[in-house]
Design a protein around this motif. Structure first.
Motif, PDB file in Angstrom:
ATOM      1  N   LEU A   1     100.588  52.264  24.546  1.00 30.65           N
ATOM      2  CA  LEU A   1     100.850  51.934  23.163  1.00 30.65           C
ATOM      3  C   LEU A   1     100.112  50.693  22.737  1.00 30.65           C
ATOM      4  O   LEU A   1     100.175  49.654  23.371  1.00 30.65           O
ATOM      5  N   GLY A   2      99.424  50.798  21.666  1.00 24.99           N
ATOM      6  CA  GLY A   2      98.939  49.610  20.976  1.00 24.99           C
ATOM      7  C   GLY A   2      97.969  48.766  21.762  1.00 24.99           C
ATOM      8  O   GLY A   2      97.625  49.036  22.896  1.00 24.99           O
ATOM      9  N   ARG A   3      97.584  47.701  21.168  1.00 21.72           N
ATOM     10  CA  ARG A   3      96.682  46.774  21.815  1.00 21.72           C
ATOM     11  C   ARG A   3      97.451  45.478  22.036  1.00 21.72           C
ATOM     12  O   ARG A   3      98.583  45.343  21.617  1.00 21.72           O
ATOM     13  N   GLY A   4      96.797  44.567  22.677  1.00 22.50           N
ATOM     14  CA  GLY A   4      97.410  43.262  22.808  1.00 22.50           C
ATOM     15  C   GLY A   4      98.481  43.180  23.880  1.00 22.50           C
ATOM     16  O   GLY A   4      99.194  42.205  23.952  1.00 22.50           O
ATOM     17  N   LEU A   5      98.613  44.182  24.688  1.00 23.37           N
ATOM     18  CA  LEU A   5      99.561  44.073  25.797  1.00 23.37           C
ATOM     19  C   LEU A   5      98.862  43.376  26.936  1.00 23.37           C
ATOM     20  O   LEU A   5      98.048  43.941  27.630  1.00 23.37           O
ATOM     21  N   LYS A   6      99.216  42.093  27.104  1.00 24.96           N
ATOM     22  CA  LYS A   6      98.448  41.296  28.046  1.00 24.96           C
ATOM     23  C   LYS A   6      98.988  41.446  29.444  1.00 24.96           C
ATOM     24  O   LYS A   6      99.741  40.626  29.933  1.00 24.96           O
ATOM     25  N   ARG A   7      98.681  42.517  30.068  1.00 21.89           N
ATOM     26  CA  ARG A   7      99.126  42.675  31.445  1.00 21.89           C
ATOM     27  C   ARG A   7      97.962  43.150  32.281  1.00 21.89           C
ATOM     28  O   ARG A   7      97.112  43.872  31.820  1.00 21.89           O
TER      29      ARG A   7
ATOM     30  N   GLU B   1     100.832  51.006  37.784  1.00 20.36           N
ATOM     31  CA  GLU B   1     101.264  50.827  36.407  1.00 20.36           C
ATOM     32  C   GLU B   1     100.443  51.681  35.467  1.00 20.36           C
ATOM     33  O   GLU B   1     100.961  52.196  34.485  1.00 20.36           O
TER      34      GLU B   1
ATOM     35  N   MET C   1     101.931  55.036  35.619  1.00 24.87           N
ATOM     36  CA  MET C   1     103.198  55.129  34.916  1.00 24.87           C
ATOM     37  C   MET C   1     102.969  55.109  33.419  1.00 24.87           C
ATOM     38  O   MET C   1     103.658  55.801  32.673  1.00 24.87           O
ATOM     39  N   ALA C   2     102.016  54.298  32.982  1.00 21.96           N
ATOM     40  CA  ALA C   2     101.744  54.250  31.545  1.00 21.96           C
ATOM     41  C   ALA C   2     101.289  55.626  31.077  1.00 21.96           C
ATOM     42  O   ALA C   2     101.715  56.109  30.027  1.00 21.96           O
TER      43      ALA C   2
ATOM     44  N   SER D   1     104.365  57.898  31.003  1.00 22.03           N
ATOM     45  CA  SER D   1     105.305  57.720  29.910  1.00 22.03           C
ATOM     46  C   SER D   1     104.696  58.165  28.594  1.00 22.03           C
ATOM     47  O   SER D   1     105.395  58.679  27.726  1.00 22.03           O
ATOM     48  N   SER D   2     103.395  58.016  28.457  1.00 22.29           N
ATOM     49  CA  SER D   2     102.759  58.563  27.259  1.00 22.29           C
ATOM     50  C   SER D   2     102.899  60.074  27.236  1.00 22.29           C
ATOM     51  O   SER D   2     103.160  60.661  26.184  1.00 22.29           O
TER      52      SER D   2
END
Lengths: 283, 446
Positions: free
Chosen positions: A2-8, A14, A17-18, A21-22
């Motif tokens: 989802l989206g941008r700006g997820l600073k991980r 992961e 998993m991402a 979940s999508s």
């Protein structure tokens, strides 16, 4: 994702998993058991991650544990209603739910995880990376994951309970009696010993201290300094009074500099203090 | 004037506080925002344990368009990071909540709390200082008493205004779990602090003793299924308070019935909608904030997707439900995976209880007019930050063709979340915390 700006920084797991979940969110064709398995695995992974934290978040842990319980209950009811497994090729234990073999992903779930190769035709026929990421989770594993994280959240309590003007006839204050040491009957079959005694808890009741062999508890605590001139109560491990710290005993002022302008005269319960001193000194 | 109909209100940018740096310093992230009872002061707390208080300047006839801007009045370090040796735990200095006390003399008082300790701060002005001491000279050096031949009375002379913040009380060692709420009682003598499992009642004058009024900790922690998420005193009735839970319920308690308020007087819960059931139903039902209306007749709760208004006289369902960002309902698994589903949004009433406001993602915030049932989505961003620029309503496109100026759900920035907002007690002035920036918006001056 989802989206941008997820600073991980995403590890392979992961990223997987991402993607999963999508897929969960966007796909309508995903079979329900698979969705459920995915959610369950996510929950257990989160609980496992929280266990490794020094201080897991109680709120989140409870919410996730409840989600696991909900799925667990659903699975129990299903297995009670359908004694014949939907995948005839397997002979699973009564509380074991078929997933798919994991490939390249190793999750450190509580003991008892077995990664069986499944002969389930229905699930395998869907060629999807999703199945490759899911592990078999038993009912016991779910229970032990829940109890494990919740026990870890049972923090060492203050020696004196919060001052409570509960008259004698009122509800009993909830002092844990055999905290951390007693298991419920349906969880007696816990396999992993490390799950059970996640944290050591001192009960609120001072009688608990009388019953224990005090030497055993305090063996590894260096009390050589507690004769020094500290403003802190004697039960605390030695430390410098100039550091701003929290103390579990409510009746003593906190030793932090910002309260220096405001030290209240503490009304210690002298008999309680004497009692504690007696125990420590071993009289 | 102060209109309650939203179509009459055009929100304009007024001010923004904070840096424009691309990288956000963690310590600068605003964690709480609160106006005082007159709206003259606006306090913010941040993750670094600091409190910044802004004061509204007097409106000047020379510059009528600058309608009372807020300028920094006082900045102080409220909480420091601490270490609990017994549990080997770090205690965060992040300010979870600030609550003002009503003003009773020239000084201002506020409560600020981190996870474990509540502090009462006094903020006062000093604009005079005494001069002409007998025993010391102007530099503070002691004078030789034998050289003093006459006595004089020190006089107060004006000095540059100095605002001092001093900690007057420290209320510590009463919470094993993390404090999520503090609330000042309408008697102004007591207040409560709530953590995940317990609520304590304090007297402002007494710091070494608190009364435990709610305790939901089970004897066996394995049985724990519910935690306290927020608590607040009734605005007028000093024996009444509410607390919300992670299961989406609200309990109203009366302290006169028992010392330990484990039995609620009222229990508010809405039956679950079976058509909306999912694996995440319980998680999204967890209430993140509860607020009494100014009138005391209603309570407002915020859960992950909605804001609800409850009438105190009706326990079985809310009287109003507003969808904040229902388009996220189909994204719950992803939001669970990245932990956004646990974000705790707050909600606020306007002064007349006719409009409610809460935050969302992408620096959006939403307002709902309870009378007209109209709602609006606005954005706190530097792009819309020209002085007195009118905020343009934003819209999220759910599917299908995206119109110009709309933003699609997948383009939303989930790291830009507006969790904390505040509404001036009597005017249409709002403060919106966007990560490390504080935006102040006002309605348009005609």
């Amino acid at each position: 994702m989802l989206g941008r700006g997820l600073k991980r920084k995403l590890s392979d797991y992961e990223e997987n998993m991402a993607g999963l979940s999508s897929a969960f969110d966007s796909s309508r064709s995903l079979p329900y058991p698979l969705k459920r398995q995915l959610v369950l695995n996510m929950c257990l992974t989160k609980l496992q991650t929280y266990k490794m934290l020094v201080e897991p978040n109680l709120h989140r842990s409870v919410l996730i544990a409840n989600t696991v319980r909900q799925i667990q209950e659903e699975m129990r009811q299903e297995s009670n209603q359908q004694p014949v497994n939907i995948c005839p090729g397997i002979a699973p234990s009564s509380h074991s739910y078929p997933g798919m073999e994991s490939s390249g992903i190793s999750l450190q779930l509580p003991s008892g995880i077995s990664q069986q190769e499944s002969n389930c035709c229905d699930l395998r026929s869907v060629e999807d990376p999703i199945e490759n990421s899911l592990l078999i989770v038993s009912d016991d594993d779910m229970s032990s994951a829940i109890s494990s994280i919740l026990k870890d959240l049972d923090f060492v309590e203050d020696i004196s309970p919060p001052t409570c003007l509960v008259p004698a006839g009122d509800d009993q204050p909830k002092f844990p009696e055999n905290t951390g040491l007693k298991l419920e009957d349906d969880r007696q079959d816990l396999k992993g010993a490390e799950c059970v005694f996640g944290s050591f808890e001192i009960s609120n009741s001072t009688s608990y201290l009388k019953d224990l062999a005090i030497d055993d508890i305090f063996e590894d605590i260096d009390t050589s300094m507690y004769d020094s001139d500290f403003c802190c109560p004697p039960l605390m491990p030695p430390r410098s009074p100039s550091l701003a710290t929290e103390e579990p005993l409510k009746t003593f002022p906190s030793c932090n500099s910002s309260s220096a302008s405001n030290i209240q005269i503490c009304r210690t319960d002298l008999s309680e203090l004497d009692h504690i001193m007696e125990i420590l000194v071993g009289s | 004037g102060f209109g309650s109909l939203m179509q009459d209100v055009l929100w304009c940018f007024s001010q923004v506080k904070g840096t424009i740096d691309i990288g956000v310093t963690e310590a600068d992230i605003i964690s709480t925002v609160e106006f005082n009872h007159t709206g003259e002061l606006l306090a913010t707390g941040d993750k670094g344990g600091r409190v910044v208080i802004f004061q509204r300047e007097q409106e000047s006839k020379n510059q009528p368009h600058r309608r009372g801007e807020y300028n920094v009045y006082s900045t102080f370090q409220s909480h420091e990071p601490e270490f609990d040796y017994l549990k080997s735990l770090e205690i965060e200095e992040k300010i979870n909540k600030i609550r003002w006390l009503p003003q009773q003399n020239a000084a201002y008082f506020l409560l600020s709390t981190n996870d474990k300790t509540v502090k009462l701060w006094k903020v006062s002005e000093r604009d005079k200082r005494p001069e002409g001491y007998n025993l010391k000279d102007e530099d503070g050096r002691l004078r030789d008493p034998s050289m003093i031949t006459m006595l004089r009375v020190p006089v107060l002379r004006p000095m540059d205004l100095m605002v001092e913040a001093t900690p007057r009380r420290v209320f510590a060692n009463a919470h094993t779990y993390h404090i999520n709420s503090i609330s000042v009682n309408s008697d102004y003598e007591t207040y409560m602090s709530a953590d995940d499992l317990r609520i304590n009642l304090w007297n402002f004058e007494i710091t070494n003793q608190s009364f435990n009024i709610v305790d939901i900790k089970p004897a066996n922690m394995e049985e724990l299924t519910e935690v306290i998420t927020a608590a607040e005193f009734h605005p007028n009735s000093c024996s009444t308070f509410v607390y919300s839970s992670s299961k989406g319920t609200i309990r109203l308690c009366d302290m006169r019935t028992a010392a330990l308020c484990d039995r609620h007087a009222k229990f508010f819960e809405e039956p679950e909608d079976p058509s909306n059931r999912s694996f995440f139903s319980e998680i999204i039902s967890s209430i993140s904030d509860v607020k009494f209306s100014h009138s005391g007749r209603y309570i407002m709760t915020r859960d992950y997707l909605t804001v609800k208004v409850w009438d105190l006289n009706m326990e079985n369902r809310p009287i109003e439900t507003y969808q904040v960002h229902d388009y996220l309902r189909s994204k719950l698994c992803s939001l669970y995976e990245n932990d956004c589903i646990f974000d705790k949004f707050e909600c606020v009433w306007n002064g007349s209880d006719s409009v409610i406001m809460t935050g969302s993602y992408n620096n959006f915030f939403r307002m709902f007019d309870r009378n007209t049932k109209r709602d609006v989505t606005l954005e706190a961003s530097r792009e819309n930050s020209k002085p007195r620029a009118i905020l343009k309503p934003r819209k999220v496109c759910v599917g299908g063709k995206r119109r110009k100026d709309e933003i699609s759900v997948d383009s939303l920035d989930f790291s830009k979340k507006i969790l904390h907002t505040a509404w001036h007690p009597s005017e249409n002035i709002i403060a919106v915390a966007a990560t490390n920036n504080l935006y102040i918006f006002q309605d348009k001056v005609n």
